[in-house]
Design an enzyme around this catalytic site. Sequence first.
Site, PDB file in Angstrom:
ATOM      1  N   HIS A 113       0.850  -1.162  -0.043  1.00 17.51           N
ATOM      2  CA  HIS A 113      -0.147  -0.179  -0.019  1.00 17.51           C
ATOM      3  C   HIS A 113       0.747   1.072  -0.050  1.00 17.51           C
ATOM      4  O   HIS A 113       0.628   2.166  -0.631  1.00 17.51           O
ATOM      5  CB  HIS A 113      -0.976  -0.052   1.195  1.00 17.51           C
ATOM      6  CG  HIS A 113      -2.024  -0.827   1.077  1.00 17.51           C
ATOM      7  ND1 HIS A 113      -1.961  -2.339   1.030  1.00 17.51           N
ATOM      8  CD2 HIS A 113      -3.353  -0.569   1.017  1.00 17.51           C
ATOM      9  CE1 HIS A 113      -3.152  -2.763   1.041  1.00 17.51           C
ATOM     10  NE2 HIS A 113      -4.077  -1.751   1.016  1.00 17.51           N
TER      11      HIS A 113
ATOM     12  N   HIS B  99       1.261  -3.740   9.189  1.00 18.45           N
ATOM     13  CA  HIS B  99       2.447  -3.564   8.898  1.00 18.45           C
ATOM     14  C   HIS B  99       3.407  -3.048  10.180  1.00 18.45           C
ATOM     15  O   HIS B  99       2.799  -2.441  10.970  1.00 18.45           O
ATOM     16  CB  HIS B  99       2.858  -2.887   7.691  1.00 18.45           C
ATOM     17  CG  HIS B  99       2.367  -3.417   6.593  1.00 18.45           C
ATOM     18  ND1 HIS B  99       3.143  -4.010   5.802  1.00 18.45           N
ATOM     19  CD2 HIS B  99       1.556  -2.879   5.654  1.00 18.45           C
ATOM     20  CE1 HIS B  99       2.737  -4.479   4.652  1.00 18.45           C
ATOM     21  NE2 HIS B  99       1.467  -3.744   4.587  1.00 18.45           N
TER      22      HIS B  99
END
Length: 358
Positions: free
Chosen positions: A118, A177
């Site tokens: 992303h 993440h």
Amino acid sequence: SIKMDLLHSNGVLIIQHLQRDYRAYQDFLNFMSHVGDPRNIFSIYFPLWFQLNQVVGTKMIWVAVIGDWFNLIFKWILFGHRPYWWVQETMIYPNQSSPCLEQFPITCETGPGSPSGHAMGSSCVWYVMVTAALSYTVRWKDKSAVTLHRLTWSFLWSIFWIIQISVCISRVFIATHFPHQVVLGVFAGILVAEAFEHTPAILTASLRMYIKTNLFLFIFALGFYLSLKLLDIDLLWSVPKAKKWCANPDWINIDTTPFAGLVRNLGALFGLGLGINSEMFITSCKGKNSCKISFRILCIAASLATLQLYNFVKIPTHTEYLFYILSFCKSAAVPLTVVALVPYCVHSLMRTTEKKLN
């Protein structure tokens, strides 16, 4: 290994801090995570930019596809864990008192975590958009225009970094993440985008070149996967971990697997090549109507509306290989619609209207 465990444990502390102190901003952070979704590149950013500037739109698809391909290879090489499963399996915490990280419907990504796809996709595409916008103002020569260019430069790059930081925080917040993974993703995306600033050949690529590029990307990725599998290294090791530690099995989506992203991107690149080299594109986007503002506005509106309808097309997931084939076709249809089908229909409609008026 010890240094990586310490890096991960520090990352977990940051995630806990974010989830504790940013509860009021939960909806905003989830929204920013969606903003950074690479799929928005094809359904929102590309339709807008291609009709405004075909060079920028074409570059955007190339940057997104190649950037995501590099992201896949890096993920396979780096073996990055994701926070929501790492805290459950690490031995770094005493007495098995692992931290509790909250999960969300978009947390359970199934691929490896480093670098962040992303963050990488967001940074490379926004880098293309910002540099494209600034290319218009850099040509201004008089003193007042130079001052305006500097102000525009400061404003646009500030927007760029605000968006990237927001996307990074959102990905860390949802425990998908670690902080170092999103930072790596941002700078990797910028490097890919900058490389394509010096690759003009993509703007004149033939359909054969698109097909060759697609085959190379697919064969290299598949060959890399099979080669390591022969060495008893499973590059899909992250999928069972995601299934095991995801708080809700319904949040596991085949669309987040490594090969699903590869197939989706290859389909988009093929669709772009097919569209740009089609007669419909030459007739509509290279004709006299292409210079009209009304033509471009109609193309943007029709493209965005049509692509929203594609969201209602659900691909069956019970058979993995069928899912990949249909995903490739659906992804190819997106740029083909934006580049060829919609402009050709708008061109035909405007030509018919002009004939009636005459």
